[in-house]
Design a protein around this motif. Structure first.
Motif, short mmCIF file in Angstrom:
data_model
loop_
_atom_site.label_atom_id
_atom_site.label_comp_id
_atom_site.label_asym_id
_atom_site.label_seq_id
_atom_site.Cartn_x
_atom_site.Cartn_y
_atom_site.Cartn_z
N ASP A 164 40.27 60.80 51.62
CA ASP A 164 40.18 60.03 50.38
C ASP A 164 39.09 58.97 50.55
O ASP A 164 39.08 58.24 51.54
CB ASP A 164 41.51 59.34 50.06
N LEU A 165 38.20 58.91 49.54
CA LEU A 165 37.08 57.96 49.60
C LEU A 165 37.24 56.92 48.50
O LEU A 165 37.31 57.27 47.32
CB LEU A 165 35.74 58.69 49.44
N THR A 166 37.33 55.70 48.90
CA THR A 166 37.46 54.60 47.93
C THR A 166 36.18 53.77 47.94
O THR A 166 35.78 53.24 48.97
CB THR A 166 38.65 53.70 48.26
N VAL A 167 35.53 53.67 46.74
CA VAL A 167 34.31 52.87 46.60
C VAL A 167 34.71 51.54 45.98
O VAL A 167 35.40 51.51 44.94
CB VAL A 167 33.28 53.59 45.71
N SER A 168 34.30 50.45 46.58
CA SER A 168 34.71 49.14 46.09
C SER A 168 33.57 48.14 46.19
O SER A 168 32.59 48.35 46.90
CB SER A 168 35.92 48.63 46.89
N VAL A 169 33.74 47.05 45.43
CA VAL A 169 32.81 45.91 45.47
C VAL A 169 33.65 44.67 45.72
O VAL A 169 34.71 44.50 45.10
CB VAL A 169 32.03 45.77 44.15
N THR A 170 33.22 43.82 46.62
CA THR A 170 34.02 42.67 47.00
C THR A 170 33.40 41.37 46.52
O THR A 170 32.21 41.29 46.21
CB THR A 170 34.19 42.61 48.53
N GLY A 171 34.25 40.35 46.46
CA GLY A 171 33.81 39.02 46.08
C GLY A 171 34.92 38.01 46.32
O GLY A 171 36.05 38.37 46.65
N THR A 172 34.60 36.75 46.15
CA THR A 172 35.58 35.68 46.33
C THR A 172 35.59 34.78 45.11
O THR A 172 34.63 34.73 44.34
CB THR A 172 35.26 34.84 47.58
N GLY A 173 36.71 34.07 44.93
CA GLY A 173 36.82 33.17 43.80
C GLY A 173 37.95 32.18 44.00
O GLY A 173 38.62 32.16 45.03
N THR A 174 38.17 31.34 42.98
CA THR A 174 39.20 30.31 43.02
C THR A 174 40.15 30.51 41.85
O THR A 174 39.70 30.65 40.70
CB THR A 174 38.58 28.90 42.96
N ILE A 175 41.44 30.50 42.12
CA ILE A 175 42.45 30.76 41.10
C ILE A 175 42.44 29.67 40.03
O ILE A 175 42.35 28.47 40.33
CB ILE A 175 43.85 30.84 41.74
N GLU A 176 42.54 30.11 38.77
CA GLU A 176 42.65 29.20 37.63
C GLU A 176 43.73 29.72 36.70
O GLU A 176 44.01 30.92 36.68
CB GLU A 176 41.33 29.12 36.86
N PRO A 177 44.34 28.82 35.88
CA PRO A 177 45.28 29.31 34.86
C PRO A 177 44.52 30.08 33.79
O PRO A 177 43.33 29.83 33.56
CB PRO A 177 45.89 28.02 34.30
N ILE A 178 45.21 30.98 33.11
CA ILE A 178 44.52 31.79 32.11
C ILE A 178 44.02 30.92 30.97
O ILE A 178 42.97 31.20 30.38
CB ILE A 178 45.45 32.91 31.58
N HIS A 179 44.74 29.85 30.65
CA HIS A 179 44.29 28.88 29.65
C HIS A 179 44.61 27.49 30.16
O HIS A 179 45.62 27.29 30.86
CB HIS A 179 44.99 29.09 28.30
#
Length: 570
Positions: free
Chosen positions: A74-89
Motif C-alpha cells: 500500500d502506497l500512501t502519498v502525503s504532504v506535511t505541515g505544522t500549525g497552531t490550534i484555534e477555535p473554529i470561531h
C-alpha cells in the motif's frame, strides 16, 4: 655575602647553548609524488564506479551496493505541515464607543449565545443627539415644502408671465406717440405707445329724457357739424343709464353717437344731432372713437418692437415683447432651491439614522455561540473607545469568546505541493502536548492567496479537526495530509531510482555472486534499466512498467571520502 659573578675570579663562565639548527626540509618532489599517487587512486576508483553503473562489464564489491526487492504494498502519498490550534470561531469584543459600563451580565467560563447582551454602555449623549437630529429633519422637511410651493407657483404663473411678456395694442387705430425703443428696461405699467382711431369719431349730446325712451343702440342719427353746417349719418353707440339735469332744470339723458370721419373732424370739432326727427337738447364736442395707451404688463428689458409712430394697428395686435431671461432664471433658481432642500432633508435623515445606529452600538451583544475566555471590564468601568482593555497576548479586549465546538488550524504548503491539496482530504494530526495519540481531520479550505518569501510561495491551507479531545487553542500540531492512497502498488525504495530522464534503476547482473544465504557478494555486470514511474512518498516510489515483483534492485551505499582527504592532504 653576595658575590658579583663579573668580579669573582673563581666563577667560571657558563657555556653558551648551541646555535638553533632548522630541520632539514624534505625534497619538494617527494610531496608531489604522494599527491600524484593519491589522485591516481581516486581516478581509478571513479572509473571503476562509472563502469559499474553503466554496465561496463566490470565487477564491483558487494559493499558498494545493497539489494532491495520490488514488492507489492500500500502506497500512501502525503504532504506535511505544522500549525497552531484555534477555535473554529472567535469573537474579540471591540468598540469605538466611549462611556461607562452599566451592565455586564456574564463571567469568564460562561456559555453565551449569539445575540446575548455582553455590555450595556451609558448612552445619554447619543440620545440627545437623536433628539436634535429629529428636530433637524422636521425643519428640513418644512423648508422643502416651502421651496416646492414657491417653485410650483412660478410654474403655474409661467403661462401668464409669458402672456405678459407680449406687448399688444389695446385699441384699433394709429400709433399717435411712441415712448420706448428696443433695449429699454421698463417697469410694469410704463407707457409704450398712444393709439388713436382717427377714422371714426364719437359725439355725445343730451336729449330730453322723455324723448330717449324709444331710442336704441344702432338706431340711425343725423349729425350736423358746427361751423360747416355739414350733415353726417351716424348711429347710436350707447345710451346713458341715468338722467341728469340739463339747462333750465329739465331732465336730460346723454346719448353717444358714432360717425365716420370724412377727414376734417378732430377732437376740437363740435356738433348737434337728431334721432328719429327729435333734436338734441344741447350739442357736444367730437372725440376720436378709439383712443388708448399701450402699457407694460410686466417689468423687463424690451427685446422687440414692431411699430413706429403713424403705423395702423388693430386691437390685440402683438407689437413687441420682453426678454424671458428673468422668468427663466427665477424658475431655475426655484428648482435648485427645491433640490437643495431635498438634499438637506436627506442629510438630516442620514444624521438621524447614524445617531440611531450609534445608539445600537451602546449595547454590545455576542456575535457567536461560545464560551467566555476573558472578561477584562465590568460594571462601573469606562470604555474609552479604543476597542481594547486589559491584556491578552499583547492585545487586549473587553471580552473574548471562543466557539470550542470545533477546532481548526492553518498549515503552510509549498507551491510545488499545493496542487495536490483538495478540500475534504483526510488529515492525520499529532501534537507533542498529547503524546501517543493521532487525531483525524480534513482539509476545510485551500487559500490561493499565497505568501512569497525569498522567491518561494507558500499557501495557507485550513484543516478542521474531526476530534479534539485533549487539544486546546494555542497548542502546536503536526499535520499529514493524505493526498492519495494506492493499494497493491509495485514499489521500490525511492533512493533506488534515478528520476532524471524518466527514471532508471540498477539490477544485479546475470553473473552476480551470492553466498549460501542469498546475500550479495558481487553484483557482477550491473544492468541499467529504464522504468515508468508512478506516485511516490518520502520512502517508496511506484513502478508502473519495466520491473516485476520480486526483482532485486541495487541501492548504492554511501562512499567514504578518506581517500579524497588523502589526495588533497599532504
Amino acid at each position: 655575602m653576595q658575590v658579583n659573578p663579573e668580579l669573582d675570579p673563581q666563577t667560571e663562565p657558563e657555556t653558551a647553548p648551541p646555535a638553533f639548527q632548522p630541520p632539514k626540509k624534505k625534497p619538494k618532489w617527494l610531496k608531489w609524488v604522494k599527491r600524484l599517487i593519491a589522485l591516481a587512486v581516486a581516478a581509478a576508483l571513479v572509473v571503476f564506479l562509472m563502469r559499474s553503473c553503466t554496465g561496463g562489464g566490470g565487477t564491483v564489491s558487494a559493499n558498494t551496493y545493497r539489494m532491495e526487492p520490488a514488492s507489492m504494498q500500500d502506497l500512501t502519498v502525503s504532504v506535511t505541515g505544522t500549525g497552531t490550534i484555534e477555535p473554529i470561531h472567535s469573537y474579540k469584543v471591540t468598540t469605538l464607543i466611549k462611556g461607562e459600563i452599566l451592565e455586564a451580565p456574564f463571567e469568564e467560563g460562561d456559555v453565551v449565545h449569539k445575540g446575548d447582551v455582553l455590555f450595556r454602555i451609558d448612552s445619554k449623549d447619543v440620545e440627545n443627539s437623536i433628539e436634535q437630529a429629529q428636530i433637524a429633519v422636521r425643519n428640513a422637511q418644512l423648508s422643502l415644502e416651502s421651496a416646492q410651493l414657491s417653485y410650483q407657483d412660478l410654474l403655474d404663473n409661467q403661462a401668464d408671465q409669458k402672456t405678459d411678456l407680449q406687448i399688444k395694442s389695446t385699441e384699433t387705430g394709429v400709433v399717435n406717440k411712441l415712448y420706448v425703443d428696443v433695449g429699454d428696461t421698463l417697469a410694469a405699467g410704463a407707457p409704450i405707445a398712444d393709439i388713436l382711431d382717427r377714422d371714426h369719431m364719437k359725439l355725445t349730446v343730451a336729449f330730453h329724457a322723455v324723448n330717449t325712451t324709444s331710442f336704441y343702440v344702432g338706431q340711425s342719427a343725423v349729425i350736423k357739424v358746427d361751423g360747416s353746417g355739414e350733415s353726417l349719418n351716424g348711429t347710436i353707440d350707447s345710451i346713458a343709464a341715468t338722467n341728469s339735469v340739463g339747462p333750465g332744470g329739465t331732465l336730460v339723458r346723454n346719448v353717444t353717437l358714432v360717425v365716420d370721419n370724412p377727414g376734417a373732424l378732430s377732437d376740437t370739432s363740435t356738433g348737434t344731432a337728431s334721432v328719429g326727427g327729435v333734436d338734441c337738447a344741447s350739442g357736444g364736442t367730437f372725440a376720436y372713437a378709439a383712443s388708448g395707451q399701450i402699457t407694460a404688463l410686466t417689468s423687463g428689458k424690451l427685446e422687440t418692437l414692431t411699430i413706429h409712430e403713424g403705423d395702423w394697428v388693430t386691437k390685440n395686435q402683438v407689437v413687441g415683447s420682453f426678454e424671458e431671461t428673468d422668468m427663466a432664471t427665477q424658475i431655475e433658481n426655484a428648482r435648485i432651491a427645491v433640490e437643495n432642500a431635498k438634499n438637506a432633508v436627506q442629510n438630516a435623515q442620514l444624521t438621524l439614522k447614524n445617531a440611531q445606529d450609534s445608539l445600537e452600538n451602546y449595547t454590545i451583544t455576542s456575535t457567536i455561540d461560545g464560551t467566555v475566555i476573558e472578561k477584562n471590564l465590568d460594571v462601573g468601568d469606562n470604555i474609552d473607545g479604543t476597542s481594547t482593555a486589559g491584556s491578552s497576548a499583547g492585545v487586549s479586549y473587553p471580552a473574548v469568546i471562543y466557539d470550542l465546538s470545533a477546532l481548526t488550524f492553518d498549515v503552510s504548503i509549498h507551491e510545488l505541493d499545493i496542487n495536490q491539496i483538495q478540500v475534504g482530504q483526510k488529515v492525520e494530526i499529532t501534537s507533542s502536548a498529547v503524546e501517543g495519540k493521532t487525531f483525524t481531520g480534513h482539509v476545510d479550505k485551500v487559500n490561493i492567496n499565497g505568501v512569497t518569501t525569498s522567491g518561494t510561495t507558500n499557501y495557507p491551507v485550513t484543516i478542521l479537526l474531526d476530534e479534539s479531545d485533549g487539544l486546546l487553542p494555542g497548542m502546536n500540531v503536526s499535520a499529514r495530509i493524505i493526498v492519495e492512497e494506492q493499494s497493491t502498488a509495485l514499489c521500490v525504495p525511492i533512493e533506488a531510482v534515478e528520476q532524471e530522464n524518466g527514471g532508471t534503476i540498477l539490477l544485479p547482473g546475470a553473473d552476480a555472486v551470492y553466498d549460501k544465504d542469498g546475500n550479495l557478494v558481487s553484483p557482477g555486470t550491473i544492468e541499467k534499466r529504464t522504468v515508468t514511474l508512478g506516485r511516490n512518498n518520502d520512502t517508496y516510489i511506484e513502478i508502473l512498467d519495466g520491473l516485476s515483483e520480486g526483482e532485486q534492485v541495487l541501492i548504492q551505499n554511501p562512499v567514504g571520502s578518506s581517500f579524497m582527504e588523502m589526495a588533497m592532504g599532504g
